[in-house]
Design an enzyme around this catalytic site. Structure first.
Site, PDB file in Angstrom:
ATOM      1  CD  GLU A  61      -2.801  -1.380   2.605  1.00 54.62           C
ATOM      2  OE1 GLU A  61      -2.738  -0.515   3.313  1.00 54.62           O
ATOM      3  OE2 GLU A  61      -3.360  -2.553   2.576  1.00 54.62           O
ATOM      4  CD  GLU A  94      -4.762  -7.944   1.966  1.00 58.03           C
ATOM      5  OE1 GLU A  94      -5.293  -7.335   2.458  1.00 58.03           O
ATOM      6  OE2 GLU A  94      -3.452  -7.708   2.025  1.00 58.03           O
TER       7      GLU A  94
HETATM    8  O1  G3I Z   1      -4.485  -9.182  19.047  1.00 56.36           O
HETATM    9  C1  G3I Z   1      -5.091  -8.025  19.631  1.00 56.36           C
HETATM   10  C2  G3I Z   1      -5.726  -8.071  20.806  1.00 56.36           C
HETATM   11  O2  G3I Z   1      -4.880  -8.661  21.696  1.00 56.36           O
HETATM   12  C3  G3I Z   1      -6.594  -6.984  21.343  1.00 56.36           C
HETATM   13  O3  G3I Z   1      -7.024  -7.430  22.525  1.00 56.36           O
HETATM   14  C4  G3I Z   1      -7.505  -6.561  20.303  1.00 56.36           C
HETATM   15  C5  G3I Z   1      -8.377  -5.249  20.810  1.00 56.36           C
HETATM   16  O4  G3I Z   1      -8.888  -4.578  19.547  1.00 56.36           O
HETATM   17  O5  G3I Z   1      -6.644  -5.992  19.281  1.00 56.36           O
HETATM   18  C6  G3I Z   1      -6.244  -7.175  18.577  1.00 56.36           C
HETATM   19  O6  G3I Z   1      -5.358  -6.828  17.370  1.00 56.36           O
HETATM   20  C7  G3I Z   1      -6.165  -6.506  16.273  1.00 56.36           C
HETATM   21  C8  G3I Z   1      -5.533  -7.580  15.321  1.00 56.36           C
HETATM   22  O7  G3I Z   1      -6.305  -7.107  13.726  1.00 56.36           O
HETATM   23  C9  G3I Z   1      -6.125  -8.943  15.449  1.00 56.36           C
HETATM   24  O8  G3I Z   1      -7.211  -9.271  15.669  1.00 56.36           O
HETATM   25  C10 G3I Z   1      -6.255  -5.110  16.036  1.00 56.36           C
HETATM   26  O9  G3I Z   1      -6.442  -4.255  16.972  1.00 56.36           O
HETATM   27  C11 G3I Z   1      -6.454  -4.863  14.422  1.00 56.36           C
HETATM   28  O10 G3I Z   1      -5.998  -3.494  14.054  1.00 56.36           O
HETATM   29  C12 G3I Z   1      -6.071  -5.848  13.615  1.00 56.36           C
HETATM   30  O11 G3I Z   1      -6.544  -5.364  12.296  1.00 56.36           O
HETATM   31  C13 G3I Z   1      -5.946  -6.213  11.412  1.00 56.36           C
HETATM   32  C14 G3I Z   1      -5.372  -5.079  10.242  1.00 56.36           C
HETATM   33  O12 G3I Z   1      -5.129  -5.719   8.956  1.00 56.36           O
HETATM   34  C15 G3I Z   1      -4.190  -4.105  10.764  1.00 56.36           C
HETATM   35  O13 G3I Z   1      -3.174  -4.989  10.994  1.00 56.36           O
HETATM   36  C16 G3I Z   1      -6.969  -7.147  10.609  1.00 56.36           C
HETATM   37  O14 G3I Z   1      -6.911  -8.236  11.590  1.00 56.36           O
HETATM   38  C17 G3I Z   1      -6.559  -7.470   9.300  1.00 56.36           C
HETATM   39  O15 G3I Z   1      -7.387  -8.203   8.626  1.00 56.36           O
HETATM   40  C18 G3I Z   1      -5.983  -6.495   8.331  1.00 56.36           C
HETATM   41  O16 G3I Z   1      -5.478  -6.888   7.122  1.00 56.36           O
HETATM   42  C19 G3I Z   1      -4.989  -5.699   6.270  1.00 56.36           C
HETATM   43  C20 G3I Z   1      -3.846  -6.267   5.356  1.00 56.36           C
HETATM   44  O17 G3I Z   1      -2.902  -6.948   6.147  1.00 56.36           O
HETATM   45  C21 G3I Z   1      -3.336  -5.467   4.451  1.00 56.36           C
HETATM   46  N1  G3I Z   1      -4.661  -5.009   3.427  1.00 56.36           N
HETATM   47  C22 G3I Z   1      -5.691  -4.471   4.265  1.00 56.36           C
HETATM   48  C23 G3I Z   1      -6.181  -5.476   5.264  1.00 56.36           C
HETATM   49  C24 G3I Z   1      -7.433  -5.004   5.971  1.00 56.36           C
HETATM   50  O18 G3I Z   1      -7.271  -3.862   6.674  1.00 56.36           O
END
Ligand code: G3I
Length: 373
Positions: free
Chosen positions: A158, A263
């Protein structure tokens, strides 16, 4: 021991309940076997065995896996110089043991990069040289750690805006656009055998398509290795136009690189803004009107959704000579980032298996598309 026995028994029971529909039909991966890989993103619940039904389902339908979160910089180097590979190793080893195509995601991304990456001890931005050195150390350590076990890496994620400019990320602001070529160079230096990809969302949009083409051409002109372009495929009921998806696949393939849908998901609940994005910094307050299918999806709507899935797979199938992999961003509706973004706690239905781990009826129709000669 007793707890383990109870968990094993519960998993077995669920497996039996899931068996009839899930396991007796042809699989997605077999249907597309001569065309492209069918992949899925796994999350830490699945990697750590807390979602045990997910595993046989993954092995039945998918031949490629990518880690949804655990290989991102925030998780692999949460503090400078402290590398944590426990989840990443579990994920990669699961793939190797089961003969799956394992994809690393992702090395350089403005989002989920830990704060320390860009700042000094006083909280000020680091110098260009320091950030380049941090990038080099991160890429070198992570790529070498997984060397020989990962088939390809999303090296840069990105870097562009929807309008076709450079995203004003810390990497861009501190280093300039050269950060992209440096990242690819460092990855190649760490492992010259692994495939290297540029991964982007909304690159079906003409301006972003053109910018992606230019980014890749620039790398190629400088002799920097790039093996593929990821079209993330975070879609909605209105986006993209299928002609645009088709045009992007063809434009990217014309560069001589692999094209991967990396994705894919199709949220069906309303998108609460005029701008479609996968940028996770975007968030919206919860409102009932934005959660219309909390009790299920009406048949009339389901038909529209199914038709959209089929149209997407028709485009991909028609471009099977260019597309090397199609990866779903999540295995089942119960565990998908869409339930919590950009509004927390909604009930969405964006992937191909439902909350009971059953294939949705559209899956057999997608399989028919794959089985076409
Ligand atoms: O693991 C922690 C947990 O310990 C905590 O209690 C909780 C509280 O909100 O958060 C958890 O982490 C979250 C994690 O996902 C696991 O569920 C993060 O807050 C959350 O920001 C994270 O979101 C991920 C996001 O990327 C940011 O990394 C999404 O699951 C994931 O699907 C998303 O994937 C991205 C790709 O990598 C790149 N392209 C876009 C795509 C969607 O945004």
């Amino acid at each position: 021991m007793k707890k383990l026995a109870i968990i094993t028994f519960a998993s077995a029971l669920l497996m039996v309940q899931c068996t009839p529909k899930t396991f007796n039909q042809p699989s997605l991966k077999d249907a597309f076997a001569n065309k492209f890989l069918i992949g899925v993103a796994l999350n830490t619940q699945q990697i750590n065995g807390n979602d045990s039904i997910a595993i046989p389902l993954t092995l039945k339908h998918f031949n490629s896996i990518v880690a949804e979160n655990c290989m991102k910089a925030e998780n692999t180097q949460p503090k400078q110089g402290v590398f944590t590979f426990d989840d990443g190793d579990k994920f990669v080893n699961f793939g190797i043991e089961n003969n799956l195509n394992v994809i690393g995601h992702c090395l350089i991304w403005h989002s989920q990069a830990p704060r320390w990456f860009f700042t000094d001890s006083l909280g000020n931005d680091v110098s260009r040289d320091t950030l380049i050195e941090r990038m080099r150390t991160h890429i070198d350590t992570v790529v070498k750690h997984f060397k020989g076990r990962v088939h390809g890496w999303d090296v840069v994620n990105e870097a562009l805006t929807d309008e076709g400019g450079w995203r004003e990320s810390k990497f861009y602001k501190i280093i300039g656009p050269e950060y992209v070529e440096l990242a690819f160079k460092f990855a190649y230096q760490a492992d010259s055998t692994v495939e290297l990809y540029y991964n982007e969302f909304n690159n079906e949009k003409p301006a972003k398509r053109e910018a992606t083409v230019n980014l890749v051409k620039n790398l190629q002109a400088k002799g920097i290795r790039i093996d593929g372009i990821g079209v993330q495929g975070h879609y909605t009921m209105d986006f993209p136009e299928f002609a645009d998806l088709d045009a992007s696949i063809k434009a990217f393939a014309a560069l001589g690189v692999q094209v991967m849908i990396t994705e894919l998901d199709l949220p069906v609940i309303p998108w609460p803004s005029e701008t479609v994005t996968a940028d996770i910094s975007f968030s919206v307050e919860a409102q009932e009107k934005y959660n219309p299918y909390a009790n299920g999806i009406p048949d009339s709507m389901q038909q529209i959704i199914d038709q959209r899935w089929l149209s997407i797979f028709e485009v991909l199938n028609n471009n099977a000579d260019a597309v090397s992999r199609v990866t779903l961003w999540g295995l089942h509706d119960n565990q998908t980032w869409r339930n919590n973004w950009p509004i927390k706690g909604r009930k969405d239905y964006p992937v191909l298996f439902d909350r009971q781990y059953q294939p949705k009826p559209v899956v057999s129709k997608i399989i028919e598309i794959g089985l076409k000669p």
